[in-house]
Design a protein around this motif. Sequence first.
Motif, short mmCIF file in Angstrom:
data_model
loop_
_atom_site.label_atom_id
_atom_site.label_comp_id
_atom_site.label_asym_id
_atom_site.label_seq_id
_atom_site.Cartn_x
_atom_site.Cartn_y
_atom_site.Cartn_z
N UNK A 46 0.80 -1.23 0.00
CA UNK A 46 0.00 0.00 0.00
C UNK A 46 0.83 1.27 0.00
N UNK A 47 2.10 1.17 0.35
CA UNK A 47 2.95 2.36 0.45
C UNK A 47 4.28 2.17 -0.24
N UNK A 48 4.88 3.30 -0.60
CA UNK A 48 6.18 3.31 -1.27
C UNK A 48 7.10 4.26 -0.52
N UNK A 49 8.33 3.85 -0.25
CA UNK A 49 9.31 4.75 0.36
C UNK A 49 10.31 5.15 -0.72
N UNK A 50 10.63 6.46 -0.76
CA UNK A 50 11.60 6.96 -1.73
C UNK A 50 12.68 7.76 -1.02
N UNK A 51 13.81 7.87 -1.67
CA UNK A 51 14.92 8.65 -1.14
C UNK A 51 15.55 9.38 -2.31
N UNK A 52 15.82 10.67 -2.12
CA UNK A 52 16.43 11.45 -3.19
C UNK A 52 17.41 12.46 -2.63
N UNK A 53 18.28 12.96 -3.49
CA UNK A 53 19.26 13.97 -3.09
C UNK A 53 18.58 15.23 -2.58
N UNK A 54 17.48 15.63 -3.20
CA UNK A 54 16.81 16.88 -2.83
C UNK A 54 15.65 16.70 -1.86
N UNK A 55 14.91 15.61 -2.00
CA UNK A 55 13.68 15.47 -1.24
C UNK A 55 13.78 14.69 0.05
N UNK A 56 14.93 14.14 0.35
CA UNK A 56 15.05 13.33 1.56
C UNK A 56 14.26 12.04 1.44
N UNK A 57 13.82 11.50 2.57
CA UNK A 57 13.08 10.24 2.58
C UNK A 57 11.59 10.56 2.74
N UNK A 58 10.78 9.96 1.87
CA UNK A 58 9.33 10.20 1.89
C UNK A 58 8.59 8.89 1.73
N UNK A 59 7.39 8.84 2.31
CA UNK A 59 6.51 7.68 2.18
C UNK A 59 5.24 8.14 1.47
N UNK A 60 4.87 7.41 0.41
CA UNK A 60 3.69 7.74 -0.39
C UNK A 60 2.66 6.62 -0.34
N UNK A 61 1.40 6.99 -0.47
CA UNK A 61 0.31 6.03 -0.61
C UNK A 61 0.25 5.62 -2.08
N UNK A 62 0.31 4.33 -2.35
CA UNK A 62 0.28 3.86 -3.74
C UNK A 62 -1.11 3.96 -4.36
N UNK A 63 -2.15 4.02 -3.54
CA UNK A 63 -3.50 4.10 -4.07
C UNK A 63 -3.79 5.43 -4.74
N UNK A 71 -0.66 10.13 -2.66
CA UNK A 71 -0.51 11.17 -1.65
C UNK A 71 0.72 10.94 -0.78
N UNK A 72 1.34 12.04 -0.38
CA UNK A 72 2.45 11.96 0.56
C UNK A 72 1.90 11.60 1.93
N UNK A 73 2.38 10.50 2.49
CA UNK A 73 1.94 10.04 3.82
C UNK A 73 2.82 10.66 4.90
N UNK A 74 4.14 10.66 4.67
CA UNK A 74 5.06 11.15 5.68
C UNK A 74 6.36 11.57 5.03
N UNK A 75 6.89 12.68 5.49
CA UNK A 75 8.22 13.13 5.11
C UNK A 75 9.10 12.94 6.35
N UNK A 76 10.19 12.24 6.20
CA UNK A 76 11.08 11.96 7.33
C UNK A 76 12.18 13.02 7.33
N UNK A 77 11.89 14.15 7.96
CA UNK A 77 12.79 15.29 7.93
C UNK A 77 14.11 15.06 8.64
N UNK A 78 14.16 14.15 9.57
CA UNK A 78 15.40 13.92 10.31
C UNK A 78 16.20 12.75 9.77
N UNK A 79 15.78 12.22 8.64
CA UNK A 79 16.56 11.17 7.98
C UNK A 79 17.84 11.79 7.43
N UNK A 80 18.85 10.99 7.18
CA UNK A 80 20.10 11.52 6.64
C UNK A 80 19.87 12.22 5.30
#
Length: 85
Positions: A6-23, A26-35
Amino acid sequence: VSPDDRRLVTSSQRGGVRVFDLGDGALVRRLDHAPPGGVPAIFSSDGREVVTGGEDGVVRRFAIDTGIEVGAIEGDGTPIGCLAL
Protein backbone atom coordinates in the motif's frame (compact mmCIF):
# COMPACT_ATOMS: atom_id res chain seq x y z
CA VAL A 1 7.12 -1.13 -1.34
CA SER A 2 5.57 -1.87 2.06
CA PRO A 3 4.75 -5.47 3.00
CA ASP A 4 1.02 -4.80 2.43
CA ASP A 5 1.73 -3.25 -1.03
CA ARG A 6 0.00 0.00 0.00
CA ARG A 7 2.95 2.36 0.45
CA LEU A 8 6.18 3.31 -1.27
CA VAL A 9 9.31 4.75 0.36
CA THR A 10 11.60 6.96 -1.73
CA SER A 11 14.92 8.65 -1.14
CA SER A 12 16.43 11.45 -3.19
CA GLN A 13 19.26 13.97 -3.09
CA ARG A 14 16.81 16.88 -2.83
CA GLY A 15 13.68 15.47 -1.24
CA GLY A 16 15.05 13.33 1.56
CA VAL A 17 13.08 10.24 2.58
CA ARG A 18 9.33 10.20 1.89
CA VAL A 19 6.51 7.68 2.18
CA PHE A 20 3.69 7.74 -0.39
CA ASP A 21 0.31 6.03 -0.61
CA LEU A 22 0.28 3.86 -3.74
CA GLY A 23 -3.50 4.10 -4.07
CA ASP A 24 -3.75 7.85 -4.61
CA GLY A 25 -0.10 8.97 -4.72
CA ALA A 26 -0.51 11.17 -1.65
CA LEU A 27 2.45 11.96 0.56
CA VAL A 28 1.94 10.04 3.82
CA ARG A 29 5.06 11.15 5.68
CA ARG A 30 8.22 13.13 5.11
CA LEU A 31 11.08 11.96 7.33
CA ASP A 32 12.79 15.29 7.93
CA HIS A 33 15.40 13.92 10.31
CA ALA A 34 16.56 11.17 7.98
CA PRO A 35 20.10 11.52 6.64
CA PRO A 36 20.47 13.98 3.73
CA GLY A 37 21.08 12.81 0.20
CA GLY A 38 20.03 9.67 -1.60
CA VAL A 39 20.24 7.06 1.16
CA PRO A 40 19.03 3.47 1.24
CA ALA A 41 15.55 3.24 2.79
CA ILE A 42 13.31 0.21 3.37
CA PHE A 43 10.18 -0.73 5.29
CA SER A 44 10.33 -2.84 8.43
CA SER A 45 8.74 -6.29 8.12
CA ASP A 46 5.52 -5.06 9.77
CA GLY A 47 5.38 -1.93 7.58
CA ARG A 48 5.15 0.46 10.54
CA GLU A 49 8.70 1.78 10.34
CA VAL A 50 11.19 2.92 7.72
CA VAL A 51 14.84 2.01 8.16
CA THR A 52 17.54 4.19 6.59
CA GLY A 53 21.29 3.99 6.17
CA GLY A 54 23.53 7.01 5.83
CA GLU A 55 26.87 8.38 4.77
CA ASP A 56 27.69 8.64 8.48
CA GLY A 57 27.45 4.85 8.96
CA VAL A 58 24.33 5.04 11.15
CA VAL A 59 21.22 2.89 10.61
CA ARG A 60 18.09 4.74 11.78
CA ARG A 61 14.51 3.58 12.39
CA PHE A 62 11.57 5.97 11.95
CA ALA A 63 7.93 5.45 12.93
CA ILE A 64 5.81 6.19 9.87
CA ASP A 65 2.82 7.37 11.93
CA THR A 66 4.83 10.14 13.64
CA GLY A 67 7.98 10.56 11.55
CA ILE A 68 10.02 10.38 14.75
CA GLU A 69 13.31 8.49 14.95
CA VAL A 70 12.70 5.53 17.27
CA GLY A 71 16.12 3.93 17.22
CA ALA A 72 19.62 4.03 15.76
CA ILE A 73 22.64 1.78 15.48
CA GLU A 74 25.99 3.45 15.03
CA GLY A 75 28.57 1.61 12.96
CA ASP A 76 32.21 2.36 12.42
CA GLY A 77 31.53 5.43 10.29
CA THR A 78 31.66 3.57 6.96
CA PRO A 79 28.89 4.85 4.64
CA ILE A 80 25.93 2.48 4.29
CA GLY A 81 25.11 1.73 0.66
CA CYS A 82 22.33 -0.84 1.02
CA LEU A 83 19.99 -2.40 3.57
CA ALA A 84 18.15 -5.72 3.91
CA LEU A 85 15.81 -7.04 6.55
